[in-house]
Design a protein around this motif. Structure first.
Motif, mmCIF file in Angstrom:
data_model
loop_
_atom_site.group_PDB
_atom_site.id
_atom_site.type_symbol
_atom_site.label_atom_id
_atom_site.label_comp_id
_atom_site.label_asym_id
_atom_site.label_seq_id
_atom_site.Cartn_x
_atom_site.Cartn_y
_atom_site.Cartn_z
ATOM 1 N N THR A 164 -14.824 -55.697 -109.581
ATOM 2 C CA THR A 164 -15.919 -55.769 -108.442
ATOM 3 C C THR A 164 -16.795 -54.800 -108.568
ATOM 4 N N GLU A 165 -17.774 -54.790 -107.733
ATOM 5 C CA GLU A 165 -18.891 -53.528 -107.580
ATOM 6 C C GLU A 165 -18.107 -52.220 -107.657
ATOM 7 N N ALA A 166 -17.214 -52.339 -106.668
ATOM 8 C CA ALA A 166 -16.415 -51.110 -106.216
ATOM 9 C C ALA A 166 -15.483 -50.572 -107.672
ATOM 10 N N GLY A 167 -15.015 -51.695 -108.136
ATOM 11 C CA GLY A 167 -14.330 -51.310 -109.345
ATOM 12 C C GLY A 167 -15.248 -50.645 -110.270
ATOM 13 N N ARG A 174 -18.106 -49.079 -109.967
ATOM 14 C CA ARG A 174 -18.648 -47.681 -109.575
ATOM 15 C C ARG A 174 -17.461 -46.723 -109.575
ATOM 16 N N LEU A 175 -16.456 -47.294 -109.609
ATOM 17 C CA LEU A 175 -15.134 -46.254 -109.793
ATOM 18 C C LEU A 175 -15.122 -45.848 -110.954
ATOM 19 N N VAL A 176 -15.026 -46.793 -112.024
ATOM 20 C CA VAL A 176 -14.988 -46.505 -113.455
ATOM 21 C C VAL A 176 -16.153 -45.719 -113.909
ATOM 22 N N GLN A 177 -17.323 -45.804 -113.371
ATOM 23 C CA GLN A 177 -18.510 -44.989 -113.722
ATOM 24 C C GLN A 177 -18.506 -43.650 -113.154
#
Length: 119
Positions: free
Chosen positions: A70-73, A75-78
């Protein structure tokens, strides 16, 4: 706001993201387990369930490779990758300071002494 993943879950998210970038398809449960040292595909599935509940990925209930961060996932990886870059930079700066201190120490020990000290 999404609850934070456990460190192992973040590691799995990062693996999924890297694998997708390198291969243009998602990894199997077995590939995920091998990469993270998880012996059971059920163990991998447990992590995936938690990541889905926390809103970091979406899965198709019957298709193993049908995962999507997801977008949140993403973002977290980045953020994790950026933190790694910052950490690597800080470690490099520490090494350079240590090397400079060693060079300064060696150079100080090798500096010529005045003649009056030699008598």
């Amino acid at each position: 706001m999404n609850p934070q993943p456990a460190p192992r879950q973040l590691e799995l998210l990062r693996f999924i993201h890297r694998f997708r970038q390198e291969h243009d398809f998602m990894p199997t449960h077995r590939e995920m387990g091998q990469a993270l040292g998880i012996l059971s595909t059920n163990g991998v599935n447990d992590h995936l369930v938690q990541l889905e509940r926390k809103g970091f990925l979406v899965r198709h209930p019957r298709l193993q490779r049908a995962l999507r961060l997801t977008e949140a996932g993403l973002r977290l990886v980045q953020q994790a990758e950026h933190a790694d870059d910052v950490e690597r930079w800080a470690e490099q700066q520490d090494r350079l300071r240590e090397e400079q201190a060693l060079c300064d120490h060696i150079n100080a020990a090798q500096e010529p002494r005045p003649l009056e000290d030699c008598t």
